[in-house]
Structure formats: structure tokens, C-alpha cells
Motif scaffolding. Structure first.
Motif, mmCIF file in Angstrom:
data_model
loop_
_atom_site.group_PDB
_atom_site.id
_atom_site.type_symbol
_atom_site.label_atom_id
_atom_site.label_comp_id
_atom_site.label_asym_id
_atom_site.label_seq_id
_atom_site.Cartn_x
_atom_site.Cartn_y
_atom_site.Cartn_z
ATOM 1 N N GLU A 124 0.827 -1.205 0.000
ATOM 2 C CA GLU A 124 0.000 0.000 0.000
ATOM 3 C C GLU A 124 0.862 1.257 0.000
ATOM 4 O OE1 GLU A 124 -3.405 1.909 2.851
ATOM 5 O OE2 GLU A 124 -3.397 -0.268 2.559
ATOM 6 N N LYS A 126 1.051 4.109 -3.079
ATOM 7 C CA LYS A 126 0.856 5.548 -2.868
ATOM 8 C C LYS A 126 2.072 6.352 -3.311
ATOM 9 C CE LYS A 126 -2.444 5.427 0.935
ATOM 10 N NZ LYS A 126 -2.672 5.787 2.347
ATOM 11 N N SER A 150 -2.683 1.059 -11.845
ATOM 12 C CA SER A 150 -3.892 0.837 -12.629
ATOM 13 C C SER A 150 -4.902 -0.079 -11.949
ATOM 14 C CB SER A 150 -3.541 0.288 -14.010
ATOM 15 O OG SER A 150 -2.948 -0.970 -13.903
ATOM 16 N N GLU A 151 -4.458 -0.906 -11.012
ATOM 17 C CA GLU A 151 -5.385 -1.821 -10.338
ATOM 18 C C GLU A 151 -5.454 -1.602 -8.827
ATOM 19 O OE1 GLU A 151 -4.578 -5.877 -11.386
ATOM 20 O OE2 GLU A 151 -4.374 -5.390 -13.517
ATOM 21 N N LYS A 202 -6.787 1.930 -7.037
ATOM 22 C CA LYS A 202 -8.234 2.159 -7.021
ATOM 23 C C LYS A 202 -8.829 1.836 -5.650
ATOM 24 C CE LYS A 202 -9.941 0.386 -10.618
ATOM 25 N NZ LYS A 202 -10.495 -0.534 -11.622
ATOM 26 N N TYR A 203 -8.291 0.811 -4.997
ATOM 27 C CA TYR A 203 -8.805 0.379 -3.700
ATOM 28 C C TYR A 203 -8.140 1.094 -2.524
ATOM 29 C CZ TYR A 203 -10.556 -3.244 -6.726
ATOM 30 O OH TYR A 203 -11.172 -3.907 -7.761
ATOM 31 N N ASP A 260 -6.775 4.621 -2.738
ATOM 32 C CA ASP A 260 -7.113 6.050 -2.720
ATOM 33 C C ASP A 260 -7.753 6.419 -4.059
ATOM 34 O OD1 ASP A 260 -7.140 8.846 -2.727
ATOM 35 O OD2 ASP A 260 -5.227 9.005 -1.676
ATOM 36 N N GLU A 261 -9.055 6.552 -4.064
ATOM 37 C CA GLU A 261 -9.815 6.792 -5.295
ATOM 38 C C GLU A 261 -9.442 8.117 -5.954
ATOM 39 O OE1 GLU A 261 -12.397 5.776 -8.287
ATOM 40 O OE2 GLU A 261 -12.089 4.534 -6.522
ATOM 41 N N ASP A 262 -9.284 9.177 -5.166
ATOM 42 C CA ASP A 262 -8.935 10.495 -5.727
ATOM 43 C C ASP A 262 -7.554 10.472 -6.373
ATOM 44 O OD1 ASP A 262 -9.279 13.383 -6.129
ATOM 45 O OD2 ASP A 262 -7.691 13.559 -4.611
ATOM 46 N N TYR A 283 -6.074 7.883 -7.514
ATOM 47 C CA TYR A 283 -6.216 7.026 -8.690
ATOM 48 C C TYR A 283 -6.676 7.846 -9.895
ATOM 49 C CZ TYR A 283 -8.290 3.591 -11.846
ATOM 50 O OH TYR A 283 -8.643 2.861 -12.956
ATOM 51 N N GLU A 284 -7.673 8.682 -9.711
ATOM 52 C CA GLU A 284 -8.195 9.508 -10.811
ATOM 53 C C GLU A 284 -7.129 10.465 -11.337
ATOM 54 O OE1 GLU A 284 -11.080 9.146 -12.330
ATOM 55 O OE2 GLU A 284 -11.712 7.560 -10.960
ATOM 56 N N GLN A 315 -4.478 8.459 -13.269
ATOM 57 C CA GLN A 315 -4.979 8.026 -14.571
ATOM 58 C C GLN A 315 -4.984 9.170 -15.579
ATOM 59 O OE1 GLN A 315 -5.579 4.785 -15.532
ATOM 60 N NE2 GLN A 315 -4.584 4.516 -13.554
#
Length: 83
Positions: free
Chosen positions: A7, A11, A43-44, A47-48, A50-52, A54-55, A58
Motif C-alpha cells: 500500500e 501511494k 492501474s489496479e 483504485k482500492y 485512494d480513489e482520488d 487514482y483519478e 490516470q
């Protein structure tokens, strides 16, 4: 869900990509891990975690993908300019 060290790595990689706008390849070189590990992390797994983040990551990766053909052309141009 994920082990703590994974994790933390996820990050760190994502924050580095967002801060510098670098590619997956450059991130893997910076942290001395494989490209496939960085790619799977951002990419995988991200997402689980930290969603922000991740965006935002991407968005950087999508920009790098859209500019990839330009970077390749510049590298070829430099190669032949040196000869």
C-alpha cells in the motif's frame, strides 16, 4: 486488504507520477522496481487504496499515452541528428 508495504509503495508511485508527470517507465527506474509492478500498482491496486489519487494518476497516464508518438518521433529525430 493489501499488505502495508504494498500500500505504501502504491501511494508513493502514484504521488510521484502525479507530481512529476512522468511515465510508468520513469517511475519504475526511480523506485528500482519493474514496469509491470508500477503499472499494476497504479492501474489496479491504487483504485482500492485512494480513489482520488487514482483519478489524478490516470489523467497523467492518459496524457502520457496520447503524447507517446510525439516522444518517439523526437527520439528518432535526435538519433539521426547525432549521426
Amino acid at each position: 486488504m493489501l499488505w502495508d508495504y504494498i500500500e505504501e509503495r502504491v501511494k508513493k508511485c502514484a504521488e510521484y507520477i502525479v507530481a512529476t508527470g512522468c511515465t510508468v517507465r520513469a517511475c519504475s527506474a526511480h523506485f528500482s522496481i519493474s514496469k509491470s509492478t508500477v503499472h499494476k500498482d497504479v492501474s489496479e491496486r491504487l483504485k482500492y487504496v485512494d480513489e482520488d489519487l487514482y483519478e489524478r494518476t490516470q489523467a497523467v497516464l492518459a496524457r502520457n499515452l496520447s503524447e507517446r508518438h510525439i516522444r518517439g518521433g523526437l527520439a528518432t529525430k535526435e538519433k539521426y541528428a547525432k549521426q
